[in-house]
Design an enzyme around this catalytic site. Structure first.
Site, PDB file in Angstrom:
ATOM      1  N   ASP A  13       0.870  -1.172   0.000  1.00  0.00           N
ATOM      2  CA  ASP A  13       0.000   0.000   0.000  1.00  0.00           C
ATOM      3  C   ASP A  13       0.914   1.232   0.000  1.00  0.00           C
ATOM      4  O   ASP A  13       2.055   1.169   0.473  1.00  0.00           O
ATOM      5  CB  ASP A  13      -0.885  -0.023   1.246  1.00  0.00           C
ATOM      6  CG  ASP A  13      -1.633   1.270   1.443  1.00  0.00           C
ATOM      7  OD1 ASP A  13      -2.420   1.627   0.551  1.00  0.00           O
ATOM      8  OD2 ASP A  13      -1.401   1.929   2.475  1.00  0.00           O
ATOM      9  N   ALA A  14       0.408   2.334  -0.522  1.00  0.00           N
ATOM     10  CA  ALA A  14       1.248   3.529  -0.617  1.00  0.00           C
ATOM     11  C   ALA A  14       1.127   4.434   0.601  1.00  0.00           C
ATOM     12  O   ALA A  14       2.108   4.671   1.329  1.00  0.00           O
ATOM     13  CB  ALA A  14       0.896   4.307  -1.890  1.00  0.00           C
ATOM     14  N   TYR A  15      -0.067   4.954   0.849  1.00  0.00           N
ATOM     15  CA  TYR A  15      -0.239   6.040   1.808  1.00  0.00           C
ATOM     16  C   TYR A  15      -0.375   5.521   3.235  1.00  0.00           C
ATOM     17  O   TYR A  15      -1.314   4.813   3.576  1.00  0.00           O
ATOM     18  CB  TYR A  15      -1.440   6.901   1.400  1.00  0.00           C
ATOM     19  CG  TYR A  15      -1.193   7.535   0.052  1.00  0.00           C
ATOM     20  CD1 TYR A  15      -0.267   8.567  -0.086  1.00  0.00           C
ATOM     21  CD2 TYR A  15      -1.824   7.067  -1.102  1.00  0.00           C
ATOM     22  CE1 TYR A  15       0.018   9.129  -1.312  1.00  0.00           C
ATOM     23  CE2 TYR A  15      -1.543   7.632  -2.340  1.00  0.00           C
ATOM     24  CZ  TYR A  15      -0.626   8.651  -2.441  1.00  0.00           C
ATOM     25  OH  TYR A  15      -0.335   9.199  -3.662  1.00  0.00           O
ATOM     26  N   ARG A  44      -6.955  12.981   6.971  1.00  0.00           N
ATOM     27  CA  ARG A  44      -6.725  11.581   6.605  1.00  0.00           C
ATOM     28  C   ARG A  44      -7.989  10.740   6.804  1.00  0.00           C
ATOM     29  O   ARG A  44      -8.367   9.935   5.931  1.00  0.00           O
ATOM     30  CB  ARG A  44      -5.585  11.020   7.436  1.00  0.00           C
ATOM     31  CG  ARG A  44      -5.338   9.517   7.271  1.00  0.00           C
ATOM     32  CD  ARG A  44      -5.018   9.136   5.847  1.00  0.00           C
ATOM     33  NE  ARG A  44      -4.590   7.739   5.761  1.00  0.00           N
ATOM     34  CZ  ARG A  44      -4.451   7.075   4.636  1.00  0.00           C
ATOM     35  NH1 ARG A  44      -4.722   7.656   3.469  1.00  0.00           N
ATOM     36  NH2 ARG A  44      -4.037   5.813   4.624  1.00  0.00           N
ATOM     37  N   SER A 120      -2.538   0.817  -4.769  1.00  0.00           N
ATOM     38  CA  SER A 120      -2.978   1.977  -4.002  1.00  0.00           C
ATOM     39  C   SER A 120      -4.295   2.559  -4.482  1.00  0.00           C
ATOM     40  O   SER A 120      -4.643   2.468  -5.668  1.00  0.00           O
ATOM     41  CB  SER A 120      -1.896   3.068  -4.088  1.00  0.00           C
ATOM     42  OG  SER A 120      -2.308   4.260  -3.459  1.00  0.00           O
ATOM     43  N   ASN A 121      -4.991   3.188  -3.545  1.00  0.00           N
ATOM     44  CA  ASN A 121      -6.161   4.006  -3.882  1.00  0.00           C
ATOM     45  C   ASN A 121      -5.756   5.280  -4.626  1.00  0.00           C
ATOM     46  O   ASN A 121      -6.592   5.931  -5.247  1.00  0.00           O
ATOM     47  CB  ASN A 121      -6.903   4.421  -2.607  1.00  0.00           C
ATOM     48  CG  ASN A 121      -7.793   3.319  -2.061  1.00  0.00           C
ATOM     49  OD1 ASN A 121      -8.124   2.371  -2.752  1.00  0.00           O
ATOM     50  ND2 ASN A 121      -8.166   3.458  -0.789  1.00  0.00           N
TER      51      ASN A 121
END
Length: 223
Positions: A13-15, A44, A120-121
């Site tokens: 996942d990225a964030y 967030r 990722s989203n």
């Protein structure tokens, strides 16, 4: 033998996992005022909430748009924060800083012969900016965005992107995320999951437990 030893594909996942979602506000916290941390937390949380609600409604809006809308909501909830910093915050978020250990861990996993990817989203432009800005382009085989599906995690179709690209069975994939709900979704899909619990959150989704829980990515090298 470690439960993760058979994995040859590592997907991140990225964030919150690779990139520090609170780095944008920290960069400008002196000018934002005493409630800068609260602003960042609301930003967030709303960003994620909007992604889930949009998925359930079937009314997709890209992640950058949701990020902008969530920041506007956060400013409305924290009226003493200096809204003139809106553009600065968005610019900083667009190219977030990676956590300190990210590059070294990816380098070592790559040197072991593993394939690496982001799932990722995030919208493609956001991901490109963050990956290039942190010098990670050469380490990643793929950067996968939900944008092509027009829905968000934890939809099963999102996790299916990995198998489609790598032609790998779920059990050959080690999936890392700092988001417990993402870990639950990936576990339900069949990935071998590692929860990167950076902030010491309590566990949840007891029926969808990760294979491992770590405080940062360094622990991956010991599994």
């Amino acid at each position: 033998m470690s439960q993760l030893s058979a994995c040859s594909v590592y997907v991140f996942d990225a964030y919150g996992t690779l990139f520090d979602v609170h780095a944008a506000v920290r960069k400008h916290e002196q000018s934002l005022g005493p409630n800068a941390a609260l602003l960042s937390e609301i930003w967030r949380n709303k960003q994620l909430e909007y992604s889930w609600v949009r998925s359930l409604m079937g009314k997709y809006r890209d992640f950058w748009t949701l990020t902008e809308e969530a920041l506007d909501y956060a400013f409305a909830k924290v009226p003493d924060a200096d809204m003139s910093k809106r553009t600065d915050l968005l610019d900083a978020y667009f190219a977030l800083e990676a956590y300190p250990e990210v590059r070294s861990v990816l380098e070592r996993l790559k040197a072991q012969g593993n394939e690496l990817a982001i799932l990722s989203n995030g919208s493609p432009d956001m991901l490109k900016a963050a990956v290039e800005g942190n010098g990670l382009t050469d380490l990643l085989d793929h950067v996968l965005s939900v944008d092509e599906l027009r829905t968000y995690k934890t939809a099963e179709a999102v996790y299916e992107l990995v198998g489609t690209v790598f032609r790998a069975f779920p059990e050959a994939v080690s999936f890392q995320s700092s988001n417990r709900w993402d870990i639950a979704g990936a576990t339900a899909y069949g990935f071998r999951t590692v929860w990167i619990n950076r902030t010491g959150q309590p566990d949840e989704y007891g029926d969808l437990s990760p294979a491992a829980q770590l405080k940062d990515l360094e622990g991956l090298l010991l599994l």
